[in-house]
Design an enzyme around this catalytic site. Structure first.
Site, PDB file in Angstrom:
ATOM      1  N   ARG A   1      -9.101   1.144   9.575  1.00  0.00           N
ATOM      2  CA  ARG A   1      -8.645  -0.211   9.912  1.00  0.00           C
ATOM      3  C   ARG A   1      -9.669  -0.954  10.743  1.00  0.00           C
ATOM      4  NH1 ARG A   1      -2.709   1.071   9.479  1.00  0.00           N
ATOM      5  NH2 ARG A   1      -1.483  -0.769   9.945  1.00  0.00           N
TER       6      ARG A   1
ATOM      7  N   ARG B   1       0.667  -8.093  14.181  1.00  0.00           N
ATOM      8  CA  ARG B   1       0.038  -7.151  13.246  1.00  0.00           C
ATOM      9  C   ARG B   1      -0.800  -7.894  12.203  1.00  0.00           C
ATOM     10  NH1 ARG B   1       5.113  -4.421  11.212  1.00  0.00           N
ATOM     11  NH2 ARG B   1       3.773  -3.198   9.858  1.00  0.00           N
TER      12      ARG B   1
ATOM     13  N   LYS C   1       0.827  -1.216   0.000  1.00  0.00           N
ATOM     14  CA  LYS C   1       0.000   0.000   0.000  1.00  0.00           C
ATOM     15  C   LYS C   1       0.861   1.267   0.000  1.00  0.00           C
ATOM     16  CE  LYS C   1      -2.107  -0.889   3.945  1.00  0.00           C
ATOM     17  NZ  LYS C   1      -1.335  -2.074   4.374  1.00  0.00           N
TER      18      LYS C   1
ATOM     19  N   ARG D   1      12.141  -5.081   5.037  1.00  0.00           N
ATOM     20  CA  ARG D   1      11.687  -3.750   4.618  1.00  0.00           C
ATOM     21  C   ARG D   1      12.543  -2.632   5.231  1.00  0.00           C
ATOM     22  NH1 ARG D   1       5.392  -2.046   5.239  1.00  0.00           N
ATOM     23  NH2 ARG D   1       5.835  -1.814   7.453  1.00  0.00           N
TER      24      ARG D   1
ATOM     25  N   ARG E   1      11.857  -0.359  10.580  1.00  0.00           N
ATOM     26  CA  ARG E   1      10.882  -0.018  11.625  1.00  0.00           C
ATOM     27  C   ARG E   1      10.982  -1.005  12.779  1.00  0.00           C
ATOM     28  NH1 ARG E   1       5.216   0.934   8.638  1.00  0.00           N
ATOM     29  NH2 ARG E   1       4.581  -0.158  10.527  1.00  0.00           N
TER      30      ARG E   1
HETATM   31  P1  AMP Z   1       1.398   1.231   9.509  1.00  0.00           P
HETATM   32  O1  AMP Z   1       2.531   2.155   9.269  1.00  0.00           O
HETATM   33  O2  AMP Z   1       0.191   1.545   8.685  1.00  0.00           O
HETATM   34  O3  AMP Z   1       1.791  -0.227   9.450  1.00  0.00           O
HETATM   35  O4  AMP Z   1       0.944   1.490  11.049  1.00  0.00           O
HETATM   36  C1  AMP Z   1       1.842   1.283  12.120  1.00  0.00           C
HETATM   37  C2  AMP Z   1       1.068   1.160  13.430  1.00  0.00           C
HETATM   38  O5  AMP Z   1       0.357   2.384  13.679  1.00  0.00           O
HETATM   39  C3  AMP Z   1      -0.005   0.075  13.459  1.00  0.00           C
HETATM   40  O6  AMP Z   1       0.532  -1.202  13.792  1.00  0.00           O
HETATM   41  C4  AMP Z   1      -0.937   0.618  14.542  1.00  0.00           C
HETATM   42  O7  AMP Z   1      -0.406   0.424  15.844  1.00  0.00           O
HETATM   43  C5  AMP Z   1      -0.926   2.117  14.253  1.00  0.00           C
HETATM   44  N1  AMP Z   1      -1.980   2.517  13.279  1.00  0.00           N
HETATM   45  C6  AMP Z   1      -1.779   3.006  12.023  1.00  0.00           C
HETATM   46  N2  AMP Z   1      -2.964   3.278  11.433  1.00  0.00           N
HETATM   47  C7  AMP Z   1      -3.927   2.938  12.332  1.00  0.00           C
HETATM   48  C8  AMP Z   1      -5.351   2.960  12.307  1.00  0.00           C
HETATM   49  N3  AMP Z   1      -6.028   3.384  11.222  1.00  0.00           N
HETATM   50  N4  AMP Z   1      -6.001   2.523  13.408  1.00  0.00           N
HETATM   51  C9  AMP Z   1      -5.340   2.105  14.503  1.00  0.00           C
HETATM   52  N5  AMP Z   1      -4.003   2.030  14.587  1.00  0.00           N
HETATM   53  C10 AMP Z   1      -3.290   2.455  13.520  1.00  0.00           C
END
Ligand code: AMP
Length: 215
Positions: free
Chosen positions: A85, A168, A13, A124, A157
């Protein structure tokens, strides 16, 4: 037009959102990047989000919805990467765009089998300032460890480690995958996330053309 990128962590994404942003001017809004920025700037929201993010769990809906309400205030065209989400977040987003009298957002679903995702996440690397994403095997930078555009160092990360990755992916299956049903009636386009990067971009462009009536 607001377009949602839906799919598990590691499905591509962020990579696709960056390409569409750089080539076609769509603004990428990544909730993960916004939260990481809050943490780097040591805001109250960043402090609240920290423990959830580090353990691979979702940050509570009310915090995310408040953050996105403010973020979407003046946005007309955007790709939402990592939001919504949960069903509660999807319903809040629909309410928000309805209040503004705008068309309901469409969603692109990135389909990638779970066994591939762990590999993709473990290798990554990201460039924190821009959000650009690389992979040491599948999408390497021109020079190892360095961002192609800025020449700055890449980082891994902390939540891209084996144990957190599994959490996750489980959280995605339980809390986010039900959104496929939410958007299925006329608002969802599925793309094969295993295809080559330019091919996935083409399919997403096709989905955008259909949604904007330019196909
Ligand atoms: P990402 O970079 O999209 O993988 O997000 C990293 C982390 O941020 C996730 O594992 C969640 O802890 C938090 N996070 C990101 N977007 C959301 C969302 N829409 N709702 C809840 N937690 C989020």
């Amino acid at each position: 037009m607001i377009l949602i990128f839906l799919g598990p962590p590691g499905a591509g994404k962020g990579t696709q959102a960056k390409i569409l942003e750089e080539q076609f001017g769509y603004r990428q809004i990544s909730t993960g990047d916004l939260l990481r920025k809050h943490r780097a700037e040591k805001t109250a929201l960043g402090a609240e989000a920290q423990s959830y993010m580090d353990s691979g769990k979702l940050v509570p809906d009310d915090l995310i919805i408040r953050m996105m309400d403010a973020e979407l205030e003046n946005v007309s065209d955007a790709i939402l990467d990592g939001f919504p989400r949960t069903i509660a977040q999807a319903a809040a987003l629909d309410d928000l765009v309805k209040r503004k009298g705008r068309p309901l957002p469409g969603a692109v679903l990135f389909e990638v089998p779970r066994e591939v995702l762990e590999d993709r996440l473990i290798g990554r690397w990201t460039h924190p300032a821009s959000g650009r994403v690389y992979h040491e095997r599948f999408n390497p930078p021109k020079k190892a460890g360095v961002d192609d555009v800025s020449g700055e160092p890449l980082v891994q990360r902390p939540d891209d480690k084996a144990e957190t990755i599994r959490t996750r992916l489980n959280v995605y299956e339980k809390e986010t995958a039900p959104l496929v049903g939410y958007y299925q009636r006329g608002r969802l386009t599925a793309v094969d996330g295993l295809a080559a990067i330019p091919e996935v971009t083409d399919r997403i462009k096709g989905a955008i053309a259909v949604r904007t009536g330019t196909a």
